[in-house]
Design a protein around this motif. Structure first.
Motif, PDB file in Angstrom:
ATOM      1  N   GLY A 148       0.811  -1.203   0.000  1.00 30.25           N
ATOM      2  CA  GLY A 148       0.000   0.000   0.000  1.00 30.25           C
ATOM      3  C   GLY A 148       0.847   1.256   0.000  1.00 30.25           C
ATOM      4  O   GLY A 148       1.936   1.279   0.572  1.00 30.25           O
ATOM      5  N   CYS A 149       0.340   2.287  -0.649  1.00 34.48           N
ATOM      6  CA  CYS A 149       0.988   3.603  -0.635  1.00 34.48           C
ATOM      7  C   CYS A 149      -0.065   4.666  -0.371  1.00 34.48           C
ATOM      8  O   CYS A 149      -1.166   4.604  -0.918  1.00 34.48           O
ATOM      9  CB  CYS A 149       1.657   3.896  -1.975  1.00 34.48           C
ATOM     10  SG  CYS A 149       3.150   2.952  -2.324  1.00 34.48           S
ATOM     11  N   ASP A 150       0.277   5.633   0.457  1.00 33.42           N
ATOM     12  CA  ASP A 150      -0.618   6.746   0.732  1.00 33.42           C
ATOM     13  C   ASP A 150       0.189   7.828   1.420  1.00 33.42           C
ATOM     14  O   ASP A 150       1.322   7.589   1.868  1.00 33.42           O
ATOM     15  CB  ASP A 150      -1.788   6.308   1.614  1.00 33.42           C
ATOM     16  CG  ASP A 150      -3.069   7.072   1.300  1.00 33.42           C
ATOM     17  OD1 ASP A 150      -2.974   8.305   1.087  1.00 33.42           O
ATOM     18  OD2 ASP A 150      -4.153   6.461   1.279  1.00 33.42           O
ATOM     19  N   PHE A 194       3.837  -1.246   3.517  1.00 32.00           N
ATOM     20  CA  PHE A 194       3.262   0.079   3.315  1.00 32.00           C
ATOM     21  C   PHE A 194       4.389   1.085   3.121  1.00 32.00           C
ATOM     22  O   PHE A 194       5.402   1.059   3.833  1.00 32.00           O
ATOM     23  CB  PHE A 194       2.394   0.505   4.509  1.00 32.00           C
ATOM     24  CG  PHE A 194       1.822   1.887   4.342  1.00 32.00           C
ATOM     25  CD1 PHE A 194       0.671   2.089   3.616  1.00 32.00           C
ATOM     26  CD2 PHE A 194       2.471   3.001   4.881  1.00 32.00           C
ATOM     27  CE1 PHE A 194       0.152   3.362   3.421  1.00 32.00           C
ATOM     28  CE2 PHE A 194       1.970   4.276   4.695  1.00 32.00           C
ATOM     29  CZ  PHE A 194       0.804   4.458   3.973  1.00 32.00           C
ATOM     30  N   ARG A 195       4.205   1.986   2.147  1.00 30.89           N
ATOM     31  CA  ARG A 195       5.172   3.048   1.890  1.00 30.89           C
ATOM     32  C   ARG A 195       4.444   4.394   1.880  1.00 30.89           C
ATOM     33  O   ARG A 195       3.442   4.540   1.167  1.00 30.89           O
ATOM     34  CB  ARG A 195       5.859   2.854   0.528  1.00 30.89           C
ATOM     35  CG  ARG A 195       6.405   1.450   0.265  1.00 30.89           C
ATOM     36  CD  ARG A 195       7.619   1.142   1.087  1.00 30.89           C
ATOM     37  NE  ARG A 195       8.028  -0.234   0.957  1.00 30.89           N
ATOM     38  CZ  ARG A 195       8.985  -0.671   0.119  1.00 30.89           C
ATOM     39  NH1 ARG A 195       9.621   0.206  -0.664  1.00 30.89           N
ATOM     40  NH2 ARG A 195       9.307  -1.943   0.063  1.00 30.89           N
ATOM     41  N   GLU A 196       4.920   5.332   2.665  1.00 27.87           N
ATOM     42  CA  GLU A 196       4.346   6.675   2.597  1.00 27.87           C
ATOM     43  C   GLU A 196       4.735   7.310   1.267  1.00 27.87           C
ATOM     44  O   GLU A 196       5.891   7.255   0.857  1.00 27.87           O
ATOM     45  CB  GLU A 196       4.837   7.534   3.766  1.00 27.87           C
ATOM     46  CG  GLU A 196       4.226   7.144   5.095  1.00 27.87           C
ATOM     47  CD  GLU A 196       4.503   8.161   6.193  1.00 27.87           C
ATOM     48  OE1 GLU A 196       4.947   9.285   5.863  1.00 27.87           O
ATOM     49  OE2 GLU A 196       4.266   7.831   7.370  1.00 27.87           O
ATOM     50  N   LEU A 197       3.752   7.916   0.598  1.00 24.33           N
ATOM     51  CA  LEU A 197       4.008   8.459  -0.736  1.00 24.33           C
ATOM     52  C   LEU A 197       3.111   9.649  -1.011  1.00 24.33           C
ATOM     53  O   LEU A 197       1.891   9.578  -0.862  1.00 24.33           O
ATOM     54  CB  LEU A 197       3.756   7.385  -1.802  1.00 24.33           C
ATOM     55  CG  LEU A 197       3.934   7.829  -3.258  1.00 24.33           C
ATOM     56  CD1 LEU A 197       5.380   8.208  -3.535  1.00 24.33           C
ATOM     57  CD2 LEU A 197       3.467   6.739  -4.214  1.00 24.33           C
ATOM     58  N   ASP A 198       3.723  10.744  -1.413  1.00 20.36           N
ATOM     59  CA  ASP A 198       3.018  11.911  -1.931  1.00 20.36           C
ATOM     60  C   ASP A 198       3.149  11.856  -3.446  1.00 20.36           C
ATOM     61  O   ASP A 198       4.249  12.018  -3.991  1.00 20.36           O
ATOM     62  CB  ASP A 198       3.643  13.188  -1.374  1.00 20.36           C
ATOM     63  CG  ASP A 198       2.990  14.456  -1.900  1.00 20.36           C
ATOM     64  OD1 ASP A 198       2.148  14.374  -2.820  1.00 20.36           O
ATOM     65  OD2 ASP A 198       3.331  15.552  -1.410  1.00 20.36           O
ATOM     66  N   VAL A 199       2.046  11.617  -4.149  1.00 20.88           N
ATOM     67  CA  VAL A 199       2.128  11.395  -5.598  1.00 20.88           C
ATOM     68  C   VAL A 199       2.535  12.646  -6.360  1.00 20.88           C
ATOM     69  O   VAL A 199       2.882  12.563  -7.554  1.00 20.88           O
ATOM     70  CB  VAL A 199       0.802  10.841  -6.160  1.00 20.88           C
ATOM     71  CG1 VAL A 199       0.478   9.489  -5.543  1.00 20.88           C
ATOM     72  CG2 VAL A 199      -0.340  11.829  -5.977  1.00 20.88           C
TER      73      VAL A 199
END
Length: 254
Positions: A34-36, A50-55
């Motif tokens: 998951g990314c968010d 899970f990876r923190e991600l700012d698109v």
């Protein structure tokens, strides 16, 4: 379904359609990353990672995709569900900065994520991508024009990628939900109802009455369509934009 052992990347996985899709793919046997922008309160069992991600951060998108590819060896499925509604509903009073903000997240963000994962899938000559657009992408509306325009851009990006990546055995599709019982529609109902609970309910009821099936979708129903499109047995399906909307674009339904 035959999605066992696929490596699936899901953006917007911390809630709504993204979370429901991650859970659905896990149940079908996929390893789900998951990314968010923010992590869920507690990591659900259906997230392997899970990876923190700012698109909107192109460098971060590139590094995150490369890191997942290096660690897991492949990315077989991408579900891009990250997106926002925006804060200014009226076209003639929407600021240029708000338009740019919504486009940066919904359109440019989708472009960056799909491009980077597309390069991975092109190299491995297999894969399936599904982006979440909206029925609002397919018609003119007075309200929330930045959102509508950004989702129309997502459609065209996916169509173009379907052309580009078809020879590499990569399918690219869109799902176009109508109203869904998620935080985004709760935001819309609150604005339409003026923050009064009775007004919120009336706004929901009025919108549901425009839909031939008479109700909103549940996130799990959209997730089921996404899971169908990402099943390897359905890899020949590409370039589609499937409405998951209970007939919401029929007659007065939009």
């Amino acid at each position: 379904m035959t999605t066992s052992s696929q490596i699936a990347l899901v953006t917007g996985s911390s809630g709504g359609i993204g979370a429901a899709t991650a859970e659905r793919l896990h149940a079908a046997g996929s390893v789900v990353i998951g990314c968010d922008r923010t992590a869920p309160d507690s990591r659900p069992k259906w997230l392997a990672d899970f990876r923190e991600l700012d698109v909107t951060d192109e460098k971060s998108v590139r590094e995150t995709v490369a890191g997942i590819r290096a660690e897991y060896g492949a990315i077989d499925v991408l579900v891009h569900a990250a997106g926002i509604l925006g804060n200014e509903p009226d076209l003639l009073t929407t600021s240029s900065s708000e338009f740019a903000r919504v486009m940066a997240i919904n359109a440019t963000g989708a472009f960056s994520v799909l491009r980077e994962v597309g390069l991975v899938m092109q190299a491995q000559r297999s894969g399936s991508m599904v982006a979440v657009a909206s029925v609002a992408a397919k018609e003119a509306r007075r309200a929330y024009v930045p959102y509508n325009a950004s989702k129309a851009a997502v459609l065209n990006i996916c169509w173009s990628l379907a052309l580009e990546l078809g020879p590499d055995n990569v399918s690219v599709n869109c799902v176009c939900p109508g109203p869904v019982n998620t935080a985004m529609w709760a935001q819309l109902a609150t604005r339409a109802g003026g923050g009064d609970p009775k007004g919120d309910r009336r706004a929901r009821q009025a919108r549901a009455a425009q839909i031939p099936m008479g109700r909103f979708a549940e996130p799990e129903e959209v997730a089921a369509t996404i899971a169908f499109l990402t099943d390897p047995a359905n890899r020949y399906l590409t370039g589609l934009s499937l409405d998951v909307a209970g007939g919401a674009r029929l007659g007065m339904g939009s």
